[in-house]
Scaffold this motif. Structure first.
Motif, mmCIF file in Angstrom:
data_model
loop_
_atom_site.group_PDB
_atom_site.id
_atom_site.type_symbol
_atom_site.label_atom_id
_atom_site.label_comp_id
_atom_site.label_asym_id
_atom_site.label_seq_id
_atom_site.Cartn_x
_atom_site.Cartn_y
_atom_site.Cartn_z
ATOM 1 N N THR A 120 -5.209 -6.011 14.889
ATOM 2 C CA THR A 120 -4.767 -5.061 13.853
ATOM 3 C C THR A 120 -5.675 -3.840 13.830
ATOM 4 O OG1 THR A 120 -6.034 -6.278 12.170
ATOM 5 C CG2 THR A 120 -3.692 -6.786 12.349
ATOM 6 N N ALA A 121 -6.980 -4.048 14.079
ATOM 7 C CA ALA A 121 -7.895 -2.904 14.149
ATOM 8 C C ALA A 121 -7.534 -2.005 15.328
ATOM 9 C CB ALA A 121 -9.334 -3.391 14.273
ATOM 10 N N VAL A 131 0.815 -0.166 5.794
ATOM 11 C CA VAL A 131 2.051 -0.918 5.577
ATOM 12 C C VAL A 131 2.726 -1.227 6.910
ATOM 13 C CG1 VAL A 131 4.358 -0.790 4.585
ATOM 14 C CG2 VAL A 131 2.400 -0.004 3.259
ATOM 15 N N ALA A 132 2.774 -0.242 7.810
ATOM 16 C CA ALA A 132 3.381 -0.455 9.119
ATOM 17 C C ALA A 132 2.607 -1.506 9.906
ATOM 18 C CB ALA A 132 3.426 0.859 9.889
ATOM 19 N N THR A 133 1.278 -1.454 9.838
ATOM 20 C CA THR A 133 0.451 -2.434 10.554
ATOM 21 C C THR A 133 0.722 -3.846 10.051
ATOM 22 O OG1 THR A 133 -1.260 -0.741 10.838
ATOM 23 C CG2 THR A 133 -1.907 -3.029 11.204
ATOM 24 N N ALA A 134 0.762 -4.012 8.726
ATOM 25 C CA ALA A 134 1.023 -5.338 8.150
ATOM 26 C C ALA A 134 2.406 -5.843 8.540
ATOM 27 C CB ALA A 134 0.884 -5.274 6.624
ATOM 28 N N ALA A 135 3.401 -4.969 8.517
ATOM 29 C CA ALA A 135 4.770 -5.386 8.840
ATOM 30 C C ALA A 135 4.882 -5.818 10.302
ATOM 31 C CB ALA A 135 5.741 -4.245 8.555
ATOM 32 N N VAL A 136 4.240 -5.078 11.196
ATOM 33 C CA VAL A 136 4.317 -5.389 12.621
ATOM 34 C C VAL A 136 3.669 -6.731 12.923
ATOM 35 C CG1 VAL A 136 3.414 -4.705 14.871
ATOM 36 C CG2 VAL A 136 4.521 -3.002 13.416
ATOM 37 N N PHE A 137 2.460 -6.965 12.420
ATOM 38 C CA PHE A 137 1.739 -8.191 12.766
ATOM 39 C C PHE A 137 2.214 -9.403 11.964
ATOM 40 C CE2 PHE A 137 -0.934 -5.171 14.878
ATOM 41 C CZ PHE A 137 -1.346 -5.873 15.997
ATOM 42 N N ALA A 138 2.940 -9.181 10.898
ATOM 43 C CA ALA A 138 3.571 -10.323 10.221
ATOM 44 C C ALA A 138 4.613 -10.951 11.143
ATOM 45 C CB ALA A 138 4.219 -9.866 8.916
ATOM 46 N N GLY A 163 -4.161 -5.506 7.984
ATOM 47 C CA GLY A 163 -3.387 -4.271 7.910
ATOM 48 C C GLY A 163 -4.096 -3.154 7.168
ATOM 49 N N THR A 164 -4.990 -3.515 6.240
ATOM 50 C CA THR A 164 -5.694 -2.485 5.471
ATOM 51 C C THR A 164 -6.627 -1.659 6.336
ATOM 52 O OG1 THR A 164 -7.563 -3.924 4.865
ATOM 53 C CG2 THR A 164 -5.628 -3.968 3.431
ATOM 54 N N LEU A 165 -7.000 -2.165 7.513
ATOM 55 C CA LEU A 165 -7.931 -1.435 8.370
ATOM 56 C C LEU A 165 -7.372 -0.088 8.811
ATOM 57 C CD1 LEU A 165 -9.161 -4.427 10.568
ATOM 58 C CD2 LEU A 165 -10.381 -3.336 8.683
ATOM 59 N N ALA A 166 -6.046 0.058 8.784
ATOM 60 C CA ALA A 166 -5.431 1.339 9.165
ATOM 61 C C ALA A 166 -5.767 2.455 8.186
ATOM 62 C CB ALA A 166 -3.917 1.176 9.282
ATOM 63 N N PHE A 407 -8.897 -2.035 -0.505
ATOM 64 C CA PHE A 407 -9.057 -3.199 -1.382
ATOM 65 C C PHE A 407 -7.841 -3.358 -2.299
ATOM 66 C CE2 PHE A 407 -11.012 -5.162 -5.237
ATOM 67 C CZ PHE A 407 -11.391 -6.366 -4.663
ATOM 68 N N CYS A 408 -7.346 -2.228 -2.785
ATOM 69 C CA CYS A 408 -6.221 -2.264 -3.723
ATOM 70 C C CYS A 408 -4.901 -2.617 -3.042
ATOM 71 C CB CYS A 408 -6.089 -0.915 -4.425
ATOM 72 S SG CYS A 408 -7.537 -0.490 -5.430
ATOM 73 N N LEU A 409 -4.846 -2.498 -1.714
ATOM 74 C CA LEU A 409 -3.623 -2.857 -0.998
ATOM 75 C C LEU A 409 -3.377 -4.358 -0.971
ATOM 76 C CD1 LEU A 409 -3.864 -0.412 2.037
ATOM 77 C CD2 LEU A 409 -2.054 -0.426 0.319
ATOM 78 N N ILE A 410 -4.401 -5.156 -1.335
ATOM 79 C CA ILE A 410 -4.234 -6.613 -1.314
ATOM 80 C C ILE A 410 -4.543 -7.256 -2.661
ATOM 81 C CG2 ILE A 410 -4.614 -6.861 1.165
ATOM 82 C CD1 ILE A 410 -7.518 -7.606 0.574
ATOM 83 N N THR A 411 -4.757 -6.441 -3.713
ATOM 84 C CA THR A 411 -5.047 -7.017 -5.026
ATOM 85 C C THR A 411 -3.763 -7.134 -5.841
ATOM 86 O OG1 THR A 411 -5.605 -4.796 -5.826
ATOM 87 C CG2 THR A 411 -7.427 -6.210 -5.166
ATOM 88 N N PRO A 412 -3.579 -8.258 -6.550
ATOM 89 C CA PRO A 412 -2.394 -8.392 -7.407
ATOM 90 C C PRO A 412 -2.535 -7.492 -8.625
ATOM 91 C CG PRO A 412 -3.861 -10.289 -7.656
ATOM 92 C CD PRO A 412 -4.440 -9.442 -6.559
#
Length: 465
Positions: A120-121, A131-138, A163-166, A407-412
């Protein structure tokens, strides 16, 4: 009622609209328009005969913002960076990258999860969208991890966090937005994101290895690959490395003057990946999907920018940034403690807002305050509070707040990457993904603490430019 009071009331109303569920783009645009109307009406002492004049001035002022501010060459980086990522996916570069990482890294404890983080990095280096990175590797990595016995929640968490690394590793859309809002050099900020981004990936990897060593049946190593198979996986993944190197040399040429701007570098990168995708067999349906997805994500980002910039124009009339800076600098607290409190406030705010909206909304007020804490934007390193010049402090703070945006991309409850992963996988709920990313909160907290304590991690590479 003075302008500052109007600013506070309107800002409170805008935050209420966001909490109630209104999109940030609309909430900020409405608040900015109402605020401009009230500011102008207050100048005429709220006279009944002047209400229509105040409305006319507010509408004209707000109407000029989208074109005057968004007609910025640097913003063209955003769609080109996003397009690179989607074209790379359709060219099959992402699967090749994951396969290479698996063959070279998966032998360590928790190896397949570690391979996912580093792949992902690598993909983040050609994609500007988390978002695109997370969708692709999911689609690519989660099935592979499930085959060898990973818990599905943790597998989803690895992809969402990776995915947040992007957000940090260039090309990064969020870094471009930060640079434009605070009027700093885009190229310098993109350069500054490399080492912190790779550093974050290593912290994630160490966390996974630690969990694999301390927990039974966590994630078995994947072995059995020969050296021949490992080297055979490299040619298919090298195009990603080639694109990154070309963009870096074009924009930052270490042997002389830069060959072009970051905007031109992004366009060249998109063209190279497009040619690779055609060579790999991409046809019109795949190209159409890449263009549509790029347009959707770009329009969403630009809509937020338009709305927030109307609100920012109102903030300038209300002088809230100046008032907030004066209040921050007057506090009888350590400047470093104040900075930490600001970062913690971002962590809380990110639970209720998306990353881009949060940064666009807060930076016009927070950035001047942090620069004032350091001694101003023109201060030298010797005379500064944090031991760095004003421009370097702007770069350092930019990386910190973008890391908070990660960090906020993965916090509820608003963690967008978690929703994306759950949306791609029918066998996962959003709650499953949020449970899976929980260990990565610790990794991100450690990373942010080290970036604050050791600014050289961020500033070493820009200092050489």
């Amino acid at each position: 009622m003075d302008s500052t009071t109007i600013g506070l009331w309107v800002t409170g109303g805008m935050l209420l609209l966001v909490v109630l569920g209104m999109r940030v783009a609309y909430a900020t645009a409405i608040a900015g328009l109402v605020g401009l109307f009230l500011i102008n009406w207050a100048r005429r002492d709220f006279g009944g005969e002047d209400i229509f004049w105040a409305i006319e001035v507010a509408v004209k002022t707000a109407g000029q913002v989208p074109h005057s501010k968004v007609a910025n060459q640097a913003l063209s980086l955003i769609p080109t960076f996003i397009l690179i990522g989607f074209l790379a996916y359709h060219a099959g570069l992402t699967r090749a990258l994951f396969e290479a990482a698996k063959r070279w890294i998966a032998w360590v404890p928790g190896g397949l999860a570690v391979s996912t983080v580093f792949s992902t990095a690598g993909f983040a280096a050609v994609s500007g969208a988390s978002v695109a990175t997370a969708a692709v590797f999911a689609r690519i990595a989660i099935p592979e991890m499930l085959k060898v016995g990973y818990d599905k929640r943790f597998a989803a968490g690895v992809v969402a966090a990776g995915g947040t690394l992007a957000s940090l590793i260039p090309p990064s859309a969020i870094l471009v937005i930060y640079a434009i809002i605070v009027e700093q050099d885009v190229g310098m900020l993109l350069l500054a994101g490399f080492i912190p981004g790779i550093f974050s990936a290593f912290v994630y990897a160490l966390l996974i290895i630690g969990l694999a060593l301390t927990m039974k049946n966590f994630g078995p190593p994947v072995t059995g690959f020969t050296w021949g198979q490992r080297f055979a996986s490299l040619p298919a993944a090298l195009p990603i490395v080639a694109v990154v190197v070309i963009i870096i040399f074009f924009v930052y040429n270490p042997f002389g003057d830069a060959w072009g701007t970051p905007t031109e570098g992004g366009a060249i990168g998109a063209f190279i990946v497009f040619c690779m995708a055609l060579w790999k067999g991409m046809r019109w349906p795949e190209l159409k999907d890449a263009l549509i997805e790029t347009a959707k994500l770009s329009v969403m980002i630009f809509s937020i920018i338009w709305g927030v910039l109307i609100y920012v124009r109102f903030l300038g009339f209300a002088d809230l940034p100046g008032v907030f800076s004066d209040w921050i600098t007057a506090l009888e607290m350590s400047p470093m403690l104040i900075l930490v409190c600001i970062l913690l406030a971002y962590a809380v705010l990110g639970m209720f807002m998306d990353a881009i909206g949060m940064l666009l909304l807060t930076l016009p007020v927070v950035f001047p305050a942090v620069m004032a804490l350091n001694g101003g934007l023109d201060v030298s390193a010797a005379d500064s509070t944090f031991g760095m010049s004003g421009p370097m402090c702007a770069v350092w703070f930019g990386i910190l707040v973008v890391k908070m945006a990660e960090f906020c991309l993965i916090t509820p409850p608003i963690g967008l990457n978690c929703f994306v992963v759950a949306g791609v996988r029918d066998d996962l709920s959003v709650q499953d993904v949020f449970r899976g990313v929980t260990p990565f909160f610790i990794a991100d907290a450690i990373t942010i603490a080290l970036l604050v304590a050791f600014p050289g991690i961020v500033l070493w590479l820009p200092s050489l430019a």
